[in-house]
Scaffold this motif. Structure first.
Motif, mmCIF file in Angstrom:
data_model
loop_
_atom_site.group_PDB
_atom_site.id
_atom_site.type_symbol
_atom_site.label_atom_id
_atom_site.label_comp_id
_atom_site.label_asym_id
_atom_site.label_seq_id
_atom_site.Cartn_x
_atom_site.Cartn_y
_atom_site.Cartn_z
ATOM 1 N N GLN A 62 92.911 74.443 15.649
ATOM 2 C CA GLN A 62 91.898 75.245 14.993
ATOM 3 C C GLN A 62 91.523 74.532 13.686
ATOM 4 O O GLN A 62 92.336 74.483 12.756
ATOM 5 C CB GLN A 62 92.397 76.670 14.692
ATOM 6 N N GLU B 229 84.949 77.919 12.659
ATOM 7 C CA GLU B 229 86.257 77.343 12.958
ATOM 8 C C GLU B 229 86.322 77.063 14.443
ATOM 9 O O GLU B 229 86.148 77.964 15.264
ATOM 10 C CB GLU B 229 87.390 78.283 12.550
ATOM 11 N N LYS C 246 88.098 73.447 10.900
ATOM 12 C CA LYS C 246 86.715 73.639 10.459
ATOM 13 C C LYS C 246 86.069 72.253 10.367
ATOM 14 O O LYS C 246 86.128 71.571 9.359
ATOM 15 C CB LYS C 246 86.676 74.372 9.115
#
Length: 308
Positions: free
Chosen positions: A204, A197, A206
């Motif tokens: 934030q 991440e 992924k």
């Protein structure tokens, strides 16, 4: 390449090496024709309002010089050029640009910072001063947030691999091993497969791609396969097929991957039904240590920035 409307269609033509060489020389001549000794190159119209003369590898002079020098080094062009007189100015320009990067000014950025520019110059006009600068920037990344290939550890790991090839010095492997351990320690097991991440630009996410995400973090690990421990290799060999399969975007045209896990999840919930693909780039059943080493060798030869 699945969304075909976004790309120039491929033409059904037989391969002609002479035509390919002619096209390369035309591209090289065009690049040299737009070179300015003071401003380097004009910005592309689609480069987010970028001013002329940017120095970075990502969309600036260092990247253009890198590409031109590689074409010359492998014999893909016979056009002659020498950028060495302009390299000190190029490095100074990069350092000035770094001061404007705010939260990222101290990162050893391969694609935007003097880490990448110094690495280019090491290929053309090496010096111990440049090597020490690269070491300082790479070491600094060990103490900063991991980020991704553009700003953080994966980029400095690639720089260490290139420096080891150019100098044969042991210090580059030591930095790489420290950073590989930290990078893999941050690889999280999730419902979407093992992922990093990224805390990037006050978000934030992924990410999956080669610049900000999963693919980019795996590139130096695969290129530095021989420097990894057996347990690290096992961790990667188990992680890659799980993450690729979980996040694959499958259509009749083939398989691809979106920029982030969130983008893939939205697309999957709206359009895709779970199914088993006829094949993936890496089969789970094939991941013995020996076969994965073969995959890693292939990746090392073709991955981003391998040309340096």
């Amino acid at each position: 390449m699945i969304e075909q409307a976004r790309y120039v269609p491929l033409l059904s033509r037989p391969w002609d090496p002479k035509k390919a060489a002619k096209a390369i020389d035309e591209i090289v001549a065009d690049a040299l024709g737009h070179f300015d000794r003071e401003r380097f190159w004009p910005a592309h119209a689609r480069d987010d309002g970028l001013k002329d003369g940017h120095s970075s590898i990502y969309f600036g002079a260092a990247g253009v010089i890198w590409g031109l020098e590689h074409l010359s080094r492998v014999g893909a062009t016979m056009v002659e050029f020498d950028f060495r007189p302009y390299l000190p100015r190029l490095l100074d320009r990069t350092k000035a640009e770094m001061a404007t990067y705010k939260d990222y000014a101290s990162n050893g950025s391969l694609l935007f910072g003097d880490l990448g520019t110094a690495l280019l110059i090491m290929r053309l006009e090496p010096s111990s001063t440049l090597a020490d600068l690269i070491q300082m920037r790479a070491n600094a990344n060990s103490e900063l947030p991991i980020r991704e290939l553009m700003w953080g550890l994966p980029g400095s790991m690639l720089a260490c691999l290139s420096m080891a090839e150019m100098t044969g010095e042991a210090r580059w492997r030591a930095i790489f091993e420290t950073q590989a351990e930290r990078l893999l320690a941050d690889l999280q097991d999730t419902a979407d497969g093992p992922l990093w991440e990224q805390d990037l630009y006050h978000q934030q996410l992924k990410y999956l791609g080669p610049v900000h995400g999963y693919a980019g973090n795996m590139i130096p690990l695969m290129r530095g396969w021989s420097w990894l421990t057996e347990s690290q290799r096992t961790r990667i060999a188990e992680a890659v097929p799980r993450t690729l399969s979980k996040n694959a975007w499958r259509t009749d045209a083939g398989i691809s991957w979106r920029g982030t896990v969130a983008q893939h999840a939205r697309r999957r919930s709206q359009h895709l039904q779970p199914s088993t693909p006829p094949h993936l780039p890496i089969h789970t059943a094939d991941l013995s240590s020996r076969s994965y080493s073969t995959v890693a060798r292939c990746c090392r030869s073709d991955m981003t920035l391998g040309a340096l």
